[in-house]
Design a protein around this motif. Structure first.
Motif, PDB file in Angstrom:
ATOM      1  N   PRO A 209       0.831  -1.204   0.000  1.00  0.00           N
ATOM      2  CA  PRO A 209       0.000   0.000   0.000  1.00  0.00           C
ATOM      3  C   PRO A 209       0.866   1.256   0.000  1.00  0.00           C
ATOM      4  CG  PRO A 209      -0.782  -1.585   1.640  1.00  0.00           C
ATOM      5  CD  PRO A 209       0.535  -2.098   1.143  1.00  0.00           C
ATOM      6  N   LEU A 210       0.328   2.330  -0.546  1.00  0.00           N
ATOM      7  CA  LEU A 210       1.098   3.565  -0.647  1.00  0.00           C
ATOM      8  C   LEU A 210       1.284   4.223   0.717  1.00  0.00           C
ATOM      9  CD1 LEU A 210       0.240   3.108  -3.641  1.00  0.00           C
ATOM     10  CD2 LEU A 210       0.205   5.601  -3.853  1.00  0.00           C
ATOM     11  N   ALA A 211       2.372   4.997   0.827  1.00  0.00           N
ATOM     12  CA  ALA A 211       2.628   5.830   1.996  1.00  0.00           C
ATOM     13  C   ALA A 211       2.549   7.295   1.584  1.00  0.00           C
ATOM     14  CB  ALA A 211       4.003   5.530   2.584  1.00  0.00           C
ATOM     15  N   GLU A 212       2.063   8.129   2.494  1.00  0.00           N
ATOM     16  CA  GLU A 212       2.103   9.585   2.313  1.00  0.00           C
ATOM     17  C   GLU A 212       3.287  10.115   3.114  1.00  0.00           C
ATOM     18  OE1 GLU A 212      -0.518  13.557   3.399  1.00  0.00           O
ATOM     19  OE2 GLU A 212      -1.576  11.690   2.890  1.00  0.00           O
ATOM     20  N   ASN A 213       4.118  10.948   2.471  1.00  0.00           N
ATOM     21  CA  ASN A 213       5.399  11.333   3.059  1.00  0.00           C
ATOM     22  C   ASN A 213       5.513  12.840   3.236  1.00  0.00           C
ATOM     23  OD1 ASN A 213       6.301   8.555   2.805  1.00  0.00           O
ATOM     24  ND2 ASN A 213       6.463   8.980   0.613  1.00  0.00           N
ATOM     25  N   HIS A 214       6.216  13.227   4.298  1.00  0.00           N
ATOM     26  CA  HIS A 214       6.428  14.641   4.609  1.00  0.00           C
ATOM     27  C   HIS A 214       7.919  14.861   4.848  1.00  0.00           C
ATOM     28  CE1 HIS A 214       2.046  15.228   5.136  1.00  0.00           C
ATOM     29  NE2 HIS A 214       2.097  13.970   5.548  1.00  0.00           N
ATOM     30  N   HIS A 215       8.493  15.820   4.116  1.00  0.00           N
ATOM     31  CA  HIS A 215       9.915  16.115   4.189  1.00  0.00           C
ATOM     32  C   HIS A 215      10.154  17.468   4.854  1.00  0.00           C
ATOM     33  CE1 HIS A 215       9.837  13.025   1.034  1.00  0.00           C
ATOM     34  NE2 HIS A 215      11.125  12.840   1.276  1.00  0.00           N
ATOM     35  N   GLU A 216      11.315  17.591   5.481  1.00  0.00           N
ATOM     36  CA  GLU A 216      11.790  18.863   6.009  1.00  0.00           C
ATOM     37  C   GLU A 216      13.238  19.037   5.596  1.00  0.00           C
ATOM     38  OE1 GLU A 216      11.311  18.999  10.235  1.00  0.00           O
ATOM     39  OE2 GLU A 216       9.149  18.671  10.162  1.00  0.00           O
ATOM     40  N   ASN A 217      13.529  20.148   4.933  1.00  0.00           N
ATOM     41  CA  ASN A 217      14.900  20.428   4.481  1.00  0.00           C
ATOM     42  C   ASN A 217      15.475  19.284   3.654  1.00  0.00           C
ATOM     43  OD1 ASN A 217      14.941  22.926   5.937  1.00  0.00           O
ATOM     44  ND2 ASN A 217      15.338  21.762   7.818  1.00  0.00           N
ATOM     45  N   GLY A 218      14.614  18.693   2.820  1.00  0.00           N
ATOM     46  CA  GLY A 218      15.063  17.631   1.936  1.00  0.00           C
ATOM     47  C   GLY A 218      15.188  16.274   2.579  1.00  0.00           C
ATOM     48  N   VAL A 219      14.870  16.160   3.866  1.00  0.00           N
ATOM     49  CA  VAL A 219      14.999  14.891   4.592  1.00  0.00           C
ATOM     50  C   VAL A 219      13.615  14.391   4.983  1.00  0.00           C
ATOM     51  CG1 VAL A 219      15.990  13.751   6.627  1.00  0.00           C
ATOM     52  CG2 VAL A 219      17.255  15.580   5.484  1.00  0.00           C
ATOM     53  N   LEU A 220      13.371  13.107   4.803  1.00  0.00           N
ATOM     54  CA  LEU A 220      12.091  12.532   5.204  1.00  0.00           C
ATOM     55  C   LEU A 220      11.947  12.615   6.727  1.00  0.00           C
ATOM     56  CD1 LEU A 220       9.534  10.907   4.288  1.00  0.00           C
ATOM     57  CD2 LEU A 220      10.818   8.853   4.912  1.00  0.00           C
ATOM     58  N   ARG A 221      10.846  13.178   7.173  1.00  0.00           N
ATOM     59  CA  ARG A 221      10.570  13.237   8.607  1.00  0.00           C
ATOM     60  C   ARG A 221       9.487  12.251   9.020  1.00  0.00           C
ATOM     61  NH1 ARG A 221      13.674  14.667  12.233  1.00  0.00           N
ATOM     62  NH2 ARG A 221      12.103  15.552  13.576  1.00  0.00           N
ATOM     63  N   ARG A 222       8.486  12.047   8.145  1.00  0.00           N
ATOM     64  CA  ARG A 222       7.294  11.330   8.580  1.00  0.00           C
ATOM     65  C   ARG A 222       6.639  10.648   7.385  1.00  0.00           C
ATOM     66  NH1 ARG A 222       2.078  13.747   8.804  1.00  0.00           N
ATOM     67  NH2 ARG A 222       0.632  12.677  10.206  1.00  0.00           N
ATOM     68  N   SER A 223       6.223   9.420   7.581  1.00  0.00           N
ATOM     69  CA  SER A 223       5.416   8.700   6.596  1.00  0.00           C
ATOM     70  C   SER A 223       4.189   8.141   7.301  1.00  0.00           C
ATOM     71  CB  SER A 223       6.191   7.536   5.968  1.00  0.00           C
ATOM     72  OG  SER A 223       7.219   7.983   5.134  1.00  0.00           O
TER      73      SER A 223
END
Length: 364
Positions: A209-223
């Motif tokens: 299943p797909l994940a929704e992703n959130h980045h900060e300063n080019g780095v993944l913080r949260r999925s």
């Protein structure tokens, strides 16, 4: 090369001793395999949990021969493995998966987008440049602003910068080292998604299943996974994954980063021919996680089920955030995964947590 499927007790080689290699080694051990790690740095996270550790540069013939002497099958934890290392291992009779084609495509951002477009997978518009002049011309062609990235290497936001005006292109090119670059038109996306998928040696596909992703300063913080998506979006992502895996004659797990546009179309941002940070949620949210799936695929075993059994919010622990380990370990809904790195440098991925909750219907 040992006969496939690889029997328990065999040795699997892994190029790379970081956290992905560590989690691959642990997954391999659960299936009864031994693991040999080749890594330049001493005291690596993966080397400390492996049956055998070889220290040396990835392109050192002696180190590669030492690896070939104990492992007839080799995989890797990151995509910047030198092509010469793969060629040397193959010449020694070692099977390497994923294959060299996948590495070549993923190591060069122009090659990557050219490949994706050639198999009918959409990306943002792009152009290449290898000089100040061609960089300026490319920005003029695409229309500013554009994102300039080095064609090779660079990760977690490194090796890239935005160019707001044509007049800024030459300075941006020099700031990135005067190396060949790719220029990408911006994507007007509503969110970033990713799909983790696997292909076995027999062509069998397994898609998570797909994940929704959130980045900060080019780095993944949260999925967050499974992402809240429509059936049409899920089908579109699965089709893209199948096209990429089949087009590369791929064996193993791949991570595919996606942009969802306002009209519901998906663009591929990039592909990673390995297990992927946005797939860490599978360790506590799926019946078979991405690391075991990768070992199954390269060893010629049947692929495992990819169904989600929980909703997971994955959070990366960067730098001294790892010092909260005692608090995190005390949270009943939290599963703590630490990478065994010695120094908590700012921004360094030291571990992750998966916060688990009951599974709801992920489709809108």
């Amino acid at each position: 090369m040992s006969d496939l499927p690889l029997a328990p007790g065999a040795m699997i080689g892994i190029l790379g001793g970081g956290q992905l290699g560590r989690m691959l080694a642990l997954a391999a051990a659960r299936l009864g395999f031994d693991v040999a790690i080749l890594e330049p740095e001493p005291d690596s996270p993966a080397g400390r949990v492996a049956a055998h550790a070889i220290r040396g540069p990835y392109d050192d013939p002696r180190a590669l021969e030492a690896l070939a002497a104990v492992a007839g099958l080799v995989t890797y934890e990151f995509e910047n493995v030198p092509a010469s290392a793969v060629s040397h291992l193959i010449a020694q009779g070692v099977a390497v998966a994923p294959n060299g084609r996948a590495l070549a495509v993923a190591q060069d951002r122009v090659e990557e987008k050219t490949f994706l477009n050639s198999i009918g997978v959409a990306t943002v518009a792009f152009a290449q440049a290898d000089s100040d002049e061609t960089a300026s011309a490319a920005v003029a062609q695409l229309g500013a602003p554009v994102l300039m990235k080095t064609r090779r290497e660079g990760y977690d936001g490194k090796g890239q910068r935005w160019v707001e005006h044509v007049a800024d292109a030459a300075a941006a090119f020099e700031a990135l080292g005067g190396r060949p670059v790719i220029l990408e038109a911006p994507a007007d996306f509503v969110r970033e998604l990713s799909v983790i998928a696997a292909r076995g040696r027999d062509g069998e596909l397994a898609i998570y299943p797909l994940a929704e992703n959130h980045h900060e300063n080019g780095v993944l913080r949260r999925s967050v996974a499974p992402a809240a998506i429509t059936p049409a979006l899920a089908e579109q992502a699965e089709r893209i994954a199948a096209q990429v895996l089949t087009g590369l004659d791929y064996v193993g797990v791949i991570g595919i980063e996606l942009f969802e546009l306002p009209d519901g179309r998906l663009l591929v941002n990039e592909i990673a021919p390995r297990v992927h940070n946005t797939g860490h949620w599978t360790m506590d949210g799926c019946e078979v996680d991405q690391f075991e799936q990768h070992i199954r695929a390269v060893a010629g075993w049947p692929l495992g089920p990819t169904a989600a059994i929980a909703r997971v919010e994955m959070l990366n622990l960067l730098g001294d955030e790892v010092e909260a380990w005692a608090k995190l370990a005390g949270e009943p809904e939290t599963r703590l995964h630490l990478y065994g790195k010695r120094d908590a440098k700012p921004g360094r991925k030291m571990g992750h947590v998966n916060r688990v909750s009951p599974l709801a219907d992920p489709r809108r």
